[in-house]
Enzyme design. Structure first.
Site, PDB file in Angstrom:
ATOM      1  N   ASN A  12       0.964  -1.095   0.073  1.00 52.57           N
ATOM      2  CA  ASN A  12       0.082  -0.102  -0.086  1.00 52.57           C
ATOM      3  C   ASN A  12       0.940   1.281  -0.030  1.00 52.57           C
ATOM      4  O   ASN A  12       2.031   1.234   0.160  1.00 52.57           O
ATOM      5  CB  ASN A  12      -0.868   0.170   1.182  1.00 52.57           C
ATOM      6  CG  ASN A  12      -2.169  -0.935   1.079  1.00 52.57           C
ATOM      7  OD1 ASN A  12      -2.254  -1.499   0.356  1.00 52.57           O
ATOM      8  ND2 ASN A  12      -2.519  -1.352   2.581  1.00 52.57           N
ATOM      9  N   ASP A  14       0.785   4.718   2.271  1.00 52.07           N
ATOM     10  CA  ASP A  14       0.079   5.203   3.483  1.00 52.07           C
ATOM     11  C   ASP A  14      -0.243   6.785   3.323  1.00 52.07           C
ATOM     12  O   ASP A  14       1.080   7.349   2.945  1.00 52.07           O
ATOM     13  CB  ASP A  14       0.861   4.768   4.791  1.00 52.07           C
ATOM     14  CG  ASP A  14       0.864   3.209   4.982  1.00 52.07           C
ATOM     15  OD1 ASP A  14      -0.138   2.577   4.243  1.00 52.07           O
ATOM     16  OD2 ASP A  14       1.304   2.867   5.761  1.00 52.07           O
ATOM     17  N   LYS A  41       0.623  -4.265   5.026  1.00 51.09           N
ATOM     18  CA  LYS A  41       1.242  -5.134   6.028  1.00 51.09           C
ATOM     19  C   LYS A  41       2.083  -6.268   5.521  1.00 51.09           C
ATOM     20  O   LYS A  41       3.250  -6.586   6.177  1.00 51.09           O
ATOM     21  CB  LYS A  41       0.004  -5.965   6.788  1.00 51.09           C
ATOM     22  CG  LYS A  41      -1.007  -5.313   7.406  1.00 51.09           C
ATOM     23  CD  LYS A  41      -1.938  -6.204   8.305  1.00 51.09           C
ATOM     24  CE  LYS A  41      -1.175  -6.702   9.418  1.00 51.09           C
ATOM     25  NZ  LYS A  41      -0.421  -5.514  10.418  1.00 51.09           N
ATOM     26  N   LEU A 222       0.650  -8.615  23.062  1.00 49.92           N
ATOM     27  CA  LEU A 222      -0.069  -8.048  24.133  1.00 49.92           C
ATOM     28  C   LEU A 222       0.424  -6.413  24.317  1.00 49.92           C
ATOM     29  O   LEU A 222       0.193  -6.039  25.541  1.00 49.92           O
ATOM     30  CB  LEU A 222       0.174  -8.546  25.613  1.00 49.92           C
ATOM     31  CG  LEU A 222      -0.226 -10.257  25.461  1.00 49.92           C
ATOM     32  CD1 LEU A 222      -0.098 -10.904  26.797  1.00 49.92           C
ATOM     33  CD2 LEU A 222      -1.875 -10.261  24.996  1.00 49.92           C
ATOM     34  N   ALA A 250       3.121   0.306  12.696  1.00 51.41           N
ATOM     35  CA  ALA A 250       3.481  -1.003  12.103  1.00 51.41           C
ATOM     36  C   ALA A 250       4.012  -1.658  13.039  1.00 51.41           C
ATOM     37  O   ALA A 250       4.921  -2.730  12.502  1.00 51.41           O
ATOM     38  CB  ALA A 250       4.377  -0.617  11.043  1.00 51.41           C
ATOM     39  N   ALA A 251       3.872  -1.743  14.312  1.00 56.47           N
ATOM     40  CA  ALA A 251       4.573  -2.425  15.209  1.00 56.47           C
ATOM     41  C   ALA A 251       4.190  -4.083  15.060  1.00 56.47           C
ATOM     42  O   ALA A 251       5.390  -4.807  15.224  1.00 56.47           O
ATOM     43  CB  ALA A 251       3.975  -2.002  16.744  1.00 56.47           C
ATOM     44  N   GLY A 252       3.046  -4.253  14.974  1.00 56.59           N
ATOM     45  CA  GLY A 252       3.048  -5.853  14.502  1.00 56.59           C
ATOM     46  C   GLY A 252       3.582  -6.143  13.203  1.00 56.59           C
ATOM     47  O   GLY A 252       4.173  -7.519  13.432  1.00 56.59           O
ATOM     48  N   ASP A 253       3.669  -5.711  12.371  1.00 55.24           N
ATOM     49  CA  ASP A 253       4.235  -6.057  11.283  1.00 55.24           C
ATOM     50  C   ASP A 253       5.967  -6.072  11.283  1.00 55.24           C
ATOM     51  O   ASP A 253       6.489  -7.009  10.811  1.00 55.24           O
ATOM     52  CB  ASP A 253       4.218  -4.969  10.044  1.00 55.24           C
ATOM     53  CG  ASP A 253       2.832  -4.849   9.624  1.00 55.24           C
ATOM     54  OD1 ASP A 253       1.948  -5.968   9.869  1.00 55.24           O
ATOM     55  OD2 ASP A 253       2.034  -3.665   9.202  1.00 55.24           O
ATOM     56  N   GLY A 288       5.586   6.554  10.893  1.00 56.34           N
ATOM     57  CA  GLY A 288       5.450   5.863   9.656  1.00 56.34           C
ATOM     58  C   GLY A 288       5.675   4.168  10.068  1.00 56.34           C
ATOM     59  O   GLY A 288       5.797   3.903  11.008  1.00 56.34           O
TER      60      GLY A 288
END
Length: 310
Positions: A12, A14, A41, A222, A250-253, A288
């Site tokens: 994508n 952003d 993602k 968590l 984008a922490a999870g990515d 970002g």
């Protein structure tokens, strides 16, 4: 050669506004900073893995517009193999509109565009790359049928498959029992189990249910509390590094990209999660999506500092 990581997922652009708070329905907010960068993602995870030392191939789809081409150019600069990024002549490239508030929380709306046309035929062209991968990493911003097809290939070749089940949605057991590692956050785990996760005990209950559907390893992220691992019927809570969050986009990515790199290098599961937690924590201190992904030295320096400090 380094073990190969194949990321199958979304690309994508952003468009981000930094604002005091996320507006309520019907509310207009004036002020704030605007910036635009590459996201999605799949792409975020590919860039995170590449910056952390992974040998990354990215399988994705873009439109014919300038946004898609700019994305590919930047992936190449990150040393990502873009050979299997295909082009849809009838769709625009994916676009995400993001608002980030003063606490670092975000609200995101995505127009998937060409991401929604990444079909099995596109992935079949990269079948050899998938078959020789050390790890395959996927998310859910592409058609579920494509995710299921790749999972089937991974099962046949006994390839480690990490699924980040985001955006949250219900998933069939026929897919879950092909997954090596699943990495939901609290909301995604709730979607998969019906368990509202308000504490670690609730997370343990959710992880047990997900594991019961056939997933070998469950890692529930968590946030500031860290990550809960459920593997071989045993739980382990890995604490998070405490930081002041600026943008959690984008922490999870970053977590998933880092996890793939660490596991591809042969790290033990808990050590890999420590590495991934640290990378994710560093990312939320920056604005970002891909721009926030840390480099290897940043993560290793922080881990070494934490060891010395304790």
């Amino acid at each position: 050669m380094k073990p190969s990581i194949v990321v199958v997922g979304s690309s994508n652009t952003d468009m981000v506004i930094k604002a005091r708070h996320i507006p309520a329905p019907g509310e207009t907010i004036l002020g704030g900073t605007f910036f635009m960068n590459q996201g999605g993602k799949g792409a975020n995870q590919a860039v995170a893995a590449a910056r952390l030392g992974g040998q990354v191939t990215f399988i994705s789809k873009i439109g014919t517009d300038i946004f898609g081409q700019q994305s590919v150019d930047l992936y190449k600069k990150e040393d990502i193999d873009t050979t299997h990024i295909s082009v849809d002549n009838k769709s625009q490239s994916g676009i995400a509109l993001i608002i980030v508030d003063d606490m670092g929380e975000n609200s995101i709306a995505v127009a998937p565009g060409a991401n929604s046309t990444l079909h099995i035929d596109d992935v079949t062209k990269a079948k050899k790359v998938l078959e020789h991968a050390s790890i395959v990493l996927m998310q859910l911003e592409i058609p579920l049928g494509t995710v299921e097809y790749v999972a089937g290939l991974a099962e046949i070749t006994d390839t480690m498959l990490i699924l980040n089940p985001a955006p949250a949605c219900a998933l069939p057991d026929s897919l879950l029992n092909k997954i090596s590692i699943i990495t939901p956050n609290e909301k995604e785990a709730e979607m998969l189990t019906g368990i509202v996760i308000t504490n670690v005990d609730a997370a343990k209950e959710a992880a047990t249910i997900i594991s019961g559907k056939g997933v070998k390893t469950v890692i529930i992220t968590l946030g500031a509390k860290g990550s809960l691992i459920y593997h071989n019927k045993s739980f382990s809570l890995v604490p998070a590094m405490q930081v002041k969050a600026i943008d959690t986009t984008a922490a999870g990515d970053v977590f998933n990209g880092a996890l793939a790199v660490a596991l591809s290098e042969g790290k033990e599961l808990r050590d890999a999660v420590v590495f991934a937690n640290t990378a994710a924590a560093i990312s939320v201190t920056k604005l970002g999506a891909q721009a926030s992904a840390p480099f290897r030295k940043e993560v290793e320096d922080q881990i070494n500092y934490s060891i010395i400090k304790t």
